[in-house]
Design a protein around this motif. Structure first.
Motif, PDB file in Angstrom:
ATOM      1  N   THR A 121      17.492  14.408 -19.210  1.00 18.14           N
ATOM      2  CA  THR A 121      16.075  14.213 -19.514  1.00 18.14           C
ATOM      3  C   THR A 121      15.908  12.638 -19.476  1.00 18.14           C
ATOM      4  O   THR A 121      16.454  11.740 -20.197  1.00 18.14           O
ATOM      5  CB  THR A 121      15.545  14.732 -20.732  1.00 18.14           C
ATOM      6  OG1 THR A 121      15.786  16.039 -21.097  1.00 18.14           O
ATOM      7  CG2 THR A 121      14.285  14.097 -21.272  1.00 18.14           C
ATOM      8  N   ARG A 171      13.236  18.008 -23.112  1.00 19.51           N
ATOM      9  CA  ARG A 171      12.759  18.739 -21.868  1.00 19.51           C
ATOM     10  C   ARG A 171      12.660  17.666 -20.711  1.00 19.51           C
ATOM     11  O   ARG A 171      12.621  16.435 -20.615  1.00 19.51           O
ATOM     12  CB  ARG A 171      11.231  18.984 -22.200  1.00 19.51           C
ATOM     13  CG  ARG A 171      10.662  19.862 -23.160  1.00 19.51           C
ATOM     14  CD  ARG A 171       9.511  19.845 -23.615  1.00 19.51           C
ATOM     15  NE  ARG A 171       8.670  20.196 -22.363  1.00 19.51           N
ATOM     16  CZ  ARG A 171       7.779  21.209 -22.367  1.00 19.51           C
ATOM     17  NH1 ARG A 171       7.921  22.139 -23.262  1.00 19.51           N
ATOM     18  NH2 ARG A 171       7.136  21.380 -20.983  1.00 19.51           N
ATOM     19  N   PRO A 172      13.199  18.172 -19.628  1.00 20.60           N
ATOM     20  CA  PRO A 172      13.133  17.289 -18.455  1.00 20.60           C
ATOM     21  C   PRO A 172      11.953  16.608 -17.740  1.00 20.60           C
ATOM     22  O   PRO A 172      12.050  15.868 -17.540  1.00 20.60           O
ATOM     23  CB  PRO A 172      13.724  18.370 -17.166  1.00 20.60           C
ATOM     24  CG  PRO A 172      14.553  19.366 -17.976  1.00 20.60           C
ATOM     25  CD  PRO A 172      13.782  19.602 -19.431  1.00 20.60           C
TER      26      PRO A 172
END
Length: 353
Positions: free
Chosen positions: A236, A267-268
């Protein structure tokens, strides 16, 4: 159907429960008896196998948290940092935070731990184990009188900054996508603070420092390098996360990293949105272990300070994380290290018990 595991206990690198007490959103007695909201109280800790953690004393800036979280749902964002907090305000809030932690102990919710043997016992005990931690040294004077006073009361961990600047250094902003290379690092006061913490055996937390500040601590400190609640930038690319180069430096120092549960750092896409699979947490764990080794990774949830994955929700939901780790192939030996053993290991070296 097999019940999700509540052992081994999870010891946690960071929570913001004290901030809730300072804001009047909870009381010490309520934490002991059970709260209707938030992430942490003693009944839910028992239910989820939450053994305790670093309880952060944090001086909040005036801000609208909901607006900040809304900004962090955009595809890209760069939140402006609040100005420096005056020392008098920082000191008053820091002392109130120490009193709040002591009130939690008086209410029977936590046991404040000052040594590793105390911590090891308390993690398995009927209360939550608590380390007094300062997130942002706004209440520390440049002569370190308050540092010594708070150490005598139990302070054992300190982050020189929470993102906004202090007299000790500069923090990393909430920016996505971005590297942590965002500006100047420690001041001369900050380098002196590192040396004084080393002398006292106070652990230094790198989580909110920018890359130059990280490098300055690495050059000045003789203790293991620790980021209590940070994730892998390679997964991330958020300014708050750690690059592979930084992870390599932490590994060389025999330090560790606590995995942050905050959605935007997992979350990426950098979104503050809790609707995602725990597989993302496992991706970060795998990457951290690849660069740090199995002895240098733990957890740093940011409970009561972040939007955490929907499948965890609060500390009672930690069995879901253990179940996901087991399904991922993490055996009992590594599970114990990740849940609490690695924190004990690094604190033995830092506190010099």
């Amino acid at each position: 159907m097999t019940a999700a595991p509540t052992t081994p206990p999870i010891f946690d690198g960071h929570n913001d429960l004290i901030l809730r007490l300072l804001r009047g959103a909870a009381t010490a007695e309520g934490v002991a008896a059970g709260l209707p909201d938030g992430h942490i109280d003693l009944p839910r800790a028992i239910k989820g196998g939450f053994g305790g953690g670093f309880f952060a004393i944090f001086v909040a800036s005036p801000s609208n948290r909901s607006e900040r979280q809304e900004e962090m749902t955009r595809a890209e964002y760069d939140l402006p940092l609040p100005p420096m907090i005056p020392f008098e305000e920082g000191l008053e809030t820091t002392l109130r935070g120490a009193e709040a932690l002591e009130a939690l102990e008086a209410a029977g919710a936590v046991t404040i731990c000052r040594t590793v043997p105390e911590l090891e016992t308390a993690i398995h005990g009927p209360r939550m184990a608590a380390i007094m931690h300062i997130e942002g040294a706004e209440g520390i004077d440049p002569e370190f009188e308050t540092l010594h006073q708070l150490h005598a009361r139990g302070l054992r961990s300190l982050g020189p900054v929470w993102s906004r600047p202090t007299i000790f250094g500069h923090g990393v902003p909430f920016r996505f996508p971005s590297t942590p290379d965002t500006g100047p690092g420690l001041t001369e006061h900050g380098k002196r603070l590192v040396s004084e913490c080393n002398k006292l055996g106070i652990m230094l937390d790198l989580s909110h420092l920018n890359e130059q500040g990280f490098d300055d601590v690495a050059s000045a400190s003789d203790a293991p390098l620790v980021a209590t609640h940070s994730n892998a930038w390679a997964v991330t690319p958020h300014s708050r996360n750690l690059t592979d180069r930084q992870l390599g430096i932490i590994a060389e120092s025999d330090g560790m990293v606590g995995l942050n549960f905050a959605s935007a750092f997992l979350r990426p896409d950098g979104q503050m949105d809790s609707d995602f699979s725990l597989d993302l947490m496992l991706r970060h764990i795998d990457h951290l272990i690849k660069f740090l080794g199995e002895d240098r990774v733990g957890f740093g949830s940011d409970f009561d300070g972040a939007l955490v994955p929907k499948d965890i929700r609060d500390c009672a939901g930690l069995p879901a994380l253990r179940a996901a780790m087991t399904s991922h192939g993490i055996d009992s030996v590594l599970m114990e290290k990740l849940c609490y053993g690695n924190w004990l290991r690094v604190l033995r070296r830092t506190w010099r018990d």
